[in-house]
Design an enzyme around this catalytic site. Sequence first.
Site, PDB file in Angstrom:
ATOM      1  N   SER A   1      -4.899  -0.209  -3.108  1.00  0.00           N
ATOM      2  CA  SER A   1      -5.359   1.153  -2.845  1.00  0.00           C
ATOM      3  C   SER A   1      -6.516   1.028  -1.868  1.00  0.00           C
ATOM      4  O   SER A   1      -7.487   0.317  -2.138  1.00  0.00           O
ATOM      5  CB  SER A   1      -5.805   1.818  -4.153  1.00  0.00           C
ATOM      6  OG  SER A   1      -6.015   3.195  -3.942  1.00  0.00           O
ATOM      7  N   GLU A   2      -6.427   1.704  -0.723  1.00  0.00           N
ATOM      8  CA  GLU A   2      -7.360   1.397   0.368  1.00  0.00           C
ATOM      9  C   GLU A   2      -8.787   1.849   0.085  1.00  0.00           C
ATOM     10  O   GLU A   2      -9.701   1.511   0.821  1.00  0.00           O
ATOM     11  CB  GLU A   2      -6.857   1.971   1.698  1.00  0.00           C
ATOM     12  CG  GLU A   2      -6.887   3.491   1.811  1.00  0.00           C
ATOM     13  CD  GLU A   2      -5.534   4.108   1.507  1.00  0.00           C
ATOM     14  OE1 GLU A   2      -4.759   3.498   0.727  1.00  0.00           O
ATOM     15  OE2 GLU A   2      -5.252   5.196   2.024  1.00  0.00           O
ATOM     16  N   ASN A   3      -8.988   2.582  -1.002  1.00  0.00           N
ATOM     17  CA  ASN A   3     -10.368   2.886  -1.380  1.00  0.00           C
ATOM     18  C   ASN A   3     -11.023   1.733  -2.135  1.00  0.00           C
ATOM     19  O   ASN A   3     -12.152   1.867  -2.582  1.00  0.00           O
ATOM     20  CB  ASN A   3     -10.444   4.189  -2.192  1.00  0.00           C
ATOM     21  CG  ASN A   3      -9.565   4.192  -3.416  1.00  0.00           C
ATOM     22  OD1 ASN A   3      -8.456   3.670  -3.386  1.00  0.00           O
ATOM     23  ND2 ASN A   3     -10.055   4.751  -4.494  1.00  0.00           N
TER      24      ASN A   3
ATOM     25  N   SER B   1     -11.409  -3.746   2.375  1.00  0.00           N
ATOM     26  CA  SER B   1     -10.096  -3.169   2.130  1.00  0.00           C
ATOM     27  C   SER B   1      -9.312  -3.021   3.435  1.00  0.00           C
ATOM     28  O   SER B   1      -8.161  -3.432   3.537  1.00  0.00           O
ATOM     29  CB  SER B   1     -10.260  -1.799   1.461  1.00  0.00           C
ATOM     30  OG  SER B   1      -9.001  -1.280   1.140  1.00  0.00           O
TER      31      SER B   1
ATOM     32  N   ASN C   1       0.846  -1.189   0.000  1.00  0.00           N
ATOM     33  CA  ASN C   1       0.000   0.000   0.000  1.00  0.00           C
ATOM     34  C   ASN C   1       0.882   1.240   0.000  1.00  0.00           C
ATOM     35  O   ASN C   1       1.736   1.402   0.870  1.00  0.00           O
ATOM     36  CB  ASN C   1      -0.906   0.013   1.238  1.00  0.00           C
ATOM     37  CG  ASN C   1      -1.837   1.212   1.258  1.00  0.00           C
ATOM     38  OD1 ASN C   1      -1.390   2.344   1.418  1.00  0.00           O
ATOM     39  ND2 ASN C   1      -3.126   0.962   1.087  1.00  0.00           N
TER      40      ASN C   1
END
Lengths: 218, 218, 233, 233
Positions: free
Chosen positions: A46-48, A88, A23
């Site tokens: 991607s944490e979204n 996520s 990340n």
Amino acid sequence: MALNKEQIARRIAQELQDGFYVNLGIGIPTLVANYIPEGVDVVLQSENGLLGMGPFPFEGDEDADLINAGKQTITTIPGSAFFDSAMSFGMIRAGKVHLTVLGAMEVADNGDIANWKIPGKMVKGMGGAMDLVAAAKNIIVAMQHTNPKGESKLLPKCSLPLTGVGCVKKVVTDLGVFDITPDGFRCIEYAPGVTIDEIKAKTAGRLTIADDVKEMVV
Amino acid sequence: MALNKEQIARRIAQELQDGFYVNLGIGIPTLVANYIPEGVDVVLQSENGLLGMGPFPFEGDEDADLINAGKQTITTIPGSAFFDSAMSFGMIRAGKVHLTVLGAMEVADNGDIANWKIPGKMVKGMGGAMDLVAAAKNIIVAMQHTNPKGESKLLPKCSLPLTGVGCVKKVVTDLGVFDITPDGFRCIEYAPGVTIDEIKAKTAGRLTIADDVKEMVV
Amino acid sequence: MNKVVAGADEAVKDIPSGATLMLGGFGLCGIPENCITALVKSGINNLTCISNNAGVDDFGIGLMLQGRQVKKMIASYVGENAEFERQMLSGELEVELVPQGTLATRCMATGYGMPAVFLLAGIGTEVAEGKEVRNFNGKDYLLEHAFDSDFAIVKAWKGDTQGNLIFKGTARNFSPLMAMAGKITIAEVEHLVPIGELDPNAIHVPGIYVHRIFEGKNYEKRIEQRTVRKKIS
Amino acid sequence: MNKVVAGADEAVKDIPSGATLMLGGFGLCGIPENCITALVKSGINNLTCISNNAGVDDFGIGLMLQGRQVKKMIASYVGENAEFERQMLSGELEVELVPQGTLATRCMATGYGMPAVFLLAGIGTEVAEGKEVRNFNGKDYLLEHAFDSDFAIVKAWKGDTQGNLIFKGTARNFSPLMAMAGKITIAEVEHLVPIGELDPNAIHVPGIYVHRIFEGKNYEKRIEQRTVRKKIS
């Protein structure tokens, strides 16, 4: 001479290992994606809500439904997967992400990090940073060694509100590479042209110099 | 004359309201699907991960990947959706399922239910029953009024290990329809040909008879 | 089970001042544009909004902030919304900043009927102040509570008349979680299709969670950070 | 990131006696047939198995029970498995019966990094014995812990070489949750496809959770309760 942002990113890219899920935070960390070593297969999270983030799109190919956590338009690579924000951060908390790279305003010599708030002045919000630093196995901070006023950002104790406690493992700045140890920052590499004396002068936190300290290769 | 299983199911089907999401347990409850009243649009939930359960498949159309919670081959109707077991019980716990119909070995006059275990003798496991009775808004039990030995299954207190506490709202048996009230079972309907005296004789728990008690229409 | 309403105005018409709303989206990606427009038009105020961001100054929830419709924001990121930051720093707007994963998981907890969960984020920071800390297997966790939200408002890519929803790309983000968490859930979709057209294996939010659905109009889908590579020809 | 292994024998070869395994499936629906065959062949024992059921006497985990490979079963339903019931009642087999939704949610908690959650099921029953009870908003809940499992073994419909998984119909059940919960997760799939062939929007388990994958062989997909309507011609 101190490193530029691209060089910091390139140095961090050397930490990537084959098979890593990684990340990358906003800013310098995003640039790391450009320097993934040949033969090292990593998947960017991607944490979204995306695994398998690719490079920025070509002009005209931007898709409003396809952004990274910095809200930049991006692309996906084959094998990518989308998911919701709970999954996520679930995979982050469960330790499935091997490495997190993020920026910081301050790092303390015990691994504390502050990067989300200047009380009364600037409040961007913590976004996903608190989740990432609390849960990731391995956290590398990418930042300038000093702030615009020339003050050290490697401190004995953070002065700003914390994002996470004792979580940073390594810091890569424009001056060098530093492991976080029980004895504070340990300089293991210095940037080409940067002296140990300069690093000592600009590091406010406890600092040791590794016996085998060497010049950074970037 | 006491009702048969089909008639019990038909009576319960009268409780269905337009727009209901309904979970039907194994046994008599499954039969309720055959008697959904005209003009009443309900969606059947199967807790193994399906909304929009249809009737059994035609011979030769069975799909091993398409079963209900009783492990029977089924079909789907247009608009169906599959999901995992955590989401399935999530929607149950969150109160999204309007009505749950299930069988029981015993029901107590305070709404306790026992239907999963006879210590030392029979242990089927609770399956999803404990989750359903703990969380569903409205629980109707479908069962025979007495066990094969002729003993009442409507009790002052369950003798078997409980599945849930104070959760049953209504019981439909072969002899009548009973609301659970602070005063225990209240008979609101009796099966055609069944006398109030017979109901009284076969109900061990506290029992009142509604002033407007009437013959069941099935 | 037809859940179709005529449009955004009808979908939001019973939302009263003082309500708590969840609004899907991450930045400007996947936000319920039509419903936000209708909410701005409605003039209701005193709202509590749960949303990862508050849009930008002139788009998304930013428009509701401009109109002083929001009493309290629960969000993880202020970002580049100057009006949000100004109202927060001046104290006009009550703000609860929540770590992003905690925000998402608290939404999920609501939809899954879990009153509280234990989460890592914020341990040792001001986020932990006043919260119960508990150690499991040598690690400290915070007790975090499910949200209580009157309405959830999300935008999906496709939906059917029964309320089944499918999202596209990273426009999914918080939306499925919020859709599952609303006492009343309103979904605007880019493509409203008859039941039977969506693959039952590919549905992100089953219709049981959705109360009202309509096909939205005139999506702007604004991009916050247009970032591109040059084509090398 | 190629996670493909040659087959079931290779996929399970480092599972030691005494390990804790999660096995996907509901009844006989969606069970990892190939891996179970390999586990039976391997002869390892003293296993703790977490699975909703234990198959039937002569199929699924039932085969492992017959071979006395299982020390402890954590399940919600014994069902029509006579050998399971016999071993349990005689005390040969240690059994923890867990409500089905609690079982599923404890799997999910593991994969989502939540050490414990509060759930309703079992309040006031013997399932609550020895557990912490806590009241939220007037309702009592039990504190339930995430599972700790060494290996998760699931069967999916489709998967790619990177470990992304898609399930079909009600064969999904516990499998995605368990796939996310294994320290090592093994997926056998009916159709193994190159990366890029699966729709990124439709993936149930992202490859990050999956460590080994292979295309299974000779699926029997036995039906437990064949129930049909007569065609009226």
